[in-house]
Design a protein around this motif. Sequence first.
Motif, PDB file in Angstrom:
ATOM      1  N   VAL A 164      41.774  76.016  92.789  1.00 11.30           N
ATOM      2  CA  VAL A 164      43.384  75.897  93.043  1.00 11.30           C
ATOM      3  C   VAL A 164      43.632  75.426  94.436  1.00 11.30           C
ATOM      4  CG1 VAL A 164      45.392  77.123  93.084  1.00 11.30           C
ATOM      5  CG2 VAL A 164      43.982  77.224  90.874  1.00 11.30           C
ATOM      6  N   LEU A 165      42.765  75.975  95.548  1.00 14.98           N
ATOM      7  CA  LEU A 165      42.987  75.311  96.728  1.00 14.98           C
ATOM      8  C   LEU A 165      42.659  74.033  96.926  1.00 14.98           C
ATOM      9  CD1 LEU A 165      41.694  78.542  98.694  1.00 14.98           C
ATOM     10  CD2 LEU A 165      43.906  77.984  98.591  1.00 14.98           C
ATOM     11  N   ILE A 166      41.424  73.549  96.359  1.00 20.02           N
ATOM     12  CA  ILE A 166      41.121  72.326  96.572  1.00 20.02           C
ATOM     13  C   ILE A 166      42.180  71.380  96.020  1.00 20.02           C
ATOM     14  CG2 ILE A 166      39.206  70.802  95.801  1.00 20.02           C
ATOM     15  CD1 ILE A 166      37.229  73.001  96.329  1.00 20.02           C
ATOM     16  N   ALA A 167      42.495  71.659  94.700  1.00 18.98           N
ATOM     17  CA  ALA A 167      43.514  71.033  93.886  1.00 18.98           C
ATOM     18  C   ALA A 167      44.793  70.842  94.806  1.00 18.98           C
ATOM     19  CB  ALA A 167      43.897  71.514  92.650  1.00 18.98           C
ATOM     20  N   ALA A 168      45.246  71.716  95.594  1.00 21.74           N
ATOM     21  CA  ALA A 168      46.504  71.780  96.357  1.00 21.74           C
ATOM     22  C   ALA A 168      46.334  70.855  97.631  1.00 21.74           C
ATOM     23  CB  ALA A 168      46.923  73.287  97.078  1.00 21.74           C
ATOM     24  N   LEU A 169      44.963  70.936  97.991  1.00 18.35           N
ATOM     25  CA  LEU A 169      44.639  69.858  99.257  1.00 18.35           C
ATOM     26  C   LEU A 169      44.588  68.451  98.899  1.00 18.35           C
ATOM     27  CD1 LEU A 169      44.107  70.042 102.231  1.00 18.35           C
ATOM     28  CD2 LEU A 169      41.464  69.830 101.517  1.00 18.35           C
ATOM     29  N   THR A 170      44.212  68.222  97.609  1.00 15.91           N
ATOM     30  CA  THR A 170      44.199  67.089  97.100  1.00 15.91           C
ATOM     31  C   THR A 170      45.539  66.411  96.897  1.00 15.91           C
ATOM     32  OG1 THR A 170      42.034  67.351  96.309  1.00 15.91           O
ATOM     33  CG2 THR A 170      43.295  65.469  95.269  1.00 15.91           C
ATOM     34  N   VAL A 197      48.378  67.588  98.480  1.00 12.04           N
ATOM     35  CA  VAL A 197      48.777  67.210  99.799  1.00 12.04           C
ATOM     36  C   VAL A 197      48.353  65.908 100.506  1.00 12.04           C
ATOM     37  CG1 VAL A 197      48.935  67.986 102.266  1.00 12.04           C
ATOM     38  CG2 VAL A 197      49.148  69.537 100.486  1.00 12.04           C
ATOM     39  N   GLN A 198      47.296  65.423 100.234  1.00 19.37           N
ATOM     40  CA  GLN A 198      46.648  64.425 100.767  1.00 19.37           C
ATOM     41  C   GLN A 198      47.251  63.258  99.907  1.00 19.37           C
ATOM     42  OE1 GLN A 198      42.115  64.675  99.819  1.00 19.37           O
ATOM     43  NE2 GLN A 198      41.969  64.647 101.914  1.00 19.37           N
ATOM     44  N   LEU A 199      47.520  63.235  98.630  1.00 25.00           N
ATOM     45  CA  LEU A 199      48.070  62.348  97.874  1.00 25.00           C
ATOM     46  C   LEU A 199      49.463  61.941  98.291  1.00 25.00           C
ATOM     47  CD1 LEU A 199      48.284  60.506  95.191  1.00 25.00           C
ATOM     48  CD2 LEU A 199      48.995  62.103  93.999  1.00 25.00           C
ATOM     49  N   LEU A 200      50.203  62.998  98.503  1.00 29.93           N
ATOM     50  CA  LEU A 200      51.692  62.818  99.141  1.00 29.93           C
ATOM     51  C   LEU A 200      51.677  62.189 100.533  1.00 29.93           C
ATOM     52  CD1 LEU A 200      54.672  63.426  99.063  1.00 29.93           C
ATOM     53  CD2 LEU A 200      54.115  65.723 100.054  1.00 29.93           C
ATOM     54  N   ALA A 201      50.380  62.616 101.266  1.00 35.79           N
ATOM     55  CA  ALA A 201      50.499  61.743 102.591  1.00 35.79           C
ATOM     56  C   ALA A 201      49.999  60.341 102.567  1.00 35.79           C
ATOM     57  CB  ALA A 201      49.462  62.502 103.619  1.00 35.79           C
ATOM     58  N   ALA A 202      49.346  59.913 101.352  1.00 34.15           N
ATOM     59  CA  ALA A 202      48.954  58.528 101.263  1.00 34.15           C
ATOM     60  C   ALA A 202      50.080  57.810 100.705  1.00 34.15           C
ATOM     61  CB  ALA A 202      47.729  58.567 100.202  1.00 34.15           C
ATOM     62  N   MET A 258      43.645  56.940 103.818  1.00 31.04           N
ATOM     63  CA  MET A 258      44.135  58.139 103.056  1.00 31.04           C
ATOM     64  C   MET A 258      43.866  58.251 101.532  1.00 31.04           C
ATOM     65  SD  MET A 258      45.356  60.391 105.195  1.00 31.04           S
ATOM     66  CE  MET A 258      46.405  61.408 104.271  1.00 31.04           C
ATOM     67  N   MET A 259      44.109  56.906 100.920  1.00 29.30           N
ATOM     68  CA  MET A 259      44.158  56.600  99.737  1.00 29.30           C
ATOM     69  C   MET A 259      42.516  56.731  99.258  1.00 29.30           C
ATOM     70  SD  MET A 259      45.776  56.409  97.055  1.00 29.30           S
ATOM     71  CE  MET A 259      47.139  55.780  97.661  1.00 29.30           C
ATOM     72  N   LEU A 260      41.489  56.327 100.071  1.00 30.07           N
ATOM     73  CA  LEU A 260      40.091  56.759  99.708  1.00 30.07           C
ATOM     74  C   LEU A 260      39.692  58.320  99.700  1.00 30.07           C
ATOM     75  CD1 LEU A 260      38.527  53.804 101.894  1.00 30.07           C
ATOM     76  CD2 LEU A 260      38.622  53.913  99.412  1.00 30.07           C
ATOM     77  N   ALA A 261      40.515  58.732 100.736  1.00 30.39           N
ATOM     78  CA  ALA A 261      40.120  60.194 101.034  1.00 30.39           C
ATOM     79  C   ALA A 261      40.830  61.137  99.630  1.00 30.39           C
ATOM     80  CB  ALA A 261      40.836  60.749 102.164  1.00 30.39           C
ATOM     81  N   THR A 262      41.873  60.366  98.992  1.00 30.63           N
ATOM     82  CA  THR A 262      42.601  61.066  97.927  1.00 30.63           C
ATOM     83  C   THR A 262      41.651  60.950  96.595  1.00 30.63           C
ATOM     84  OG1 THR A 262      44.708  60.589  98.957  1.00 30.63           O
ATOM     85  CG2 THR A 262      44.635  61.058  96.543  1.00 30.63           C
ATOM     86  N   ILE A 263      41.100  59.831  96.518  1.00 30.96           N
ATOM     87  CA  ILE A 263      40.215  59.611  95.404  1.00 30.96           C
ATOM     88  C   ILE A 263      39.022  60.381  95.620  1.00 30.96           C
ATOM     89  CG2 ILE A 263      38.477  57.629  94.635  1.00 30.96           C
ATOM     90  CD1 ILE A 263      40.542  55.647  95.351  1.00 30.96           C
TER      91      ILE A 263
END
Length: 87
Positions: free
Chosen positions: A13-19, A21-26, A40-45
């Motif tokens: 759940v913590l990893i999913a929440a971080l992902t 947040v990354q998606l929103l930032a991207a 940021m998109m590469l990090a989100t993938i």
Amino acid sequence: MPDPVREAAVRAVLIAALTLVQLLAAVLCTLAKSWTAFPMMLATIAGTIVTTWAFLDIWITRQMWRQRHGVVSLPSSAARRRPMERR
């Protein structure tokens, strides 16, 4: 839920929440036409792949726990023998 399975679930759940947040930032970087949108998109993938593994880890941990400890099963009240009734 056994402790190892609970730990894996919290981790996922913590990893999913971080992902997320990354998606929103991207998305926000893309809308702002910033140069950081592509990294940021590469990090989100990459985060999506890690999140998928984390949720698979819950299932794997649950299966391992069941194999090692067995399934604790108690008969329900409907399955218990009732004492003979007097007539």
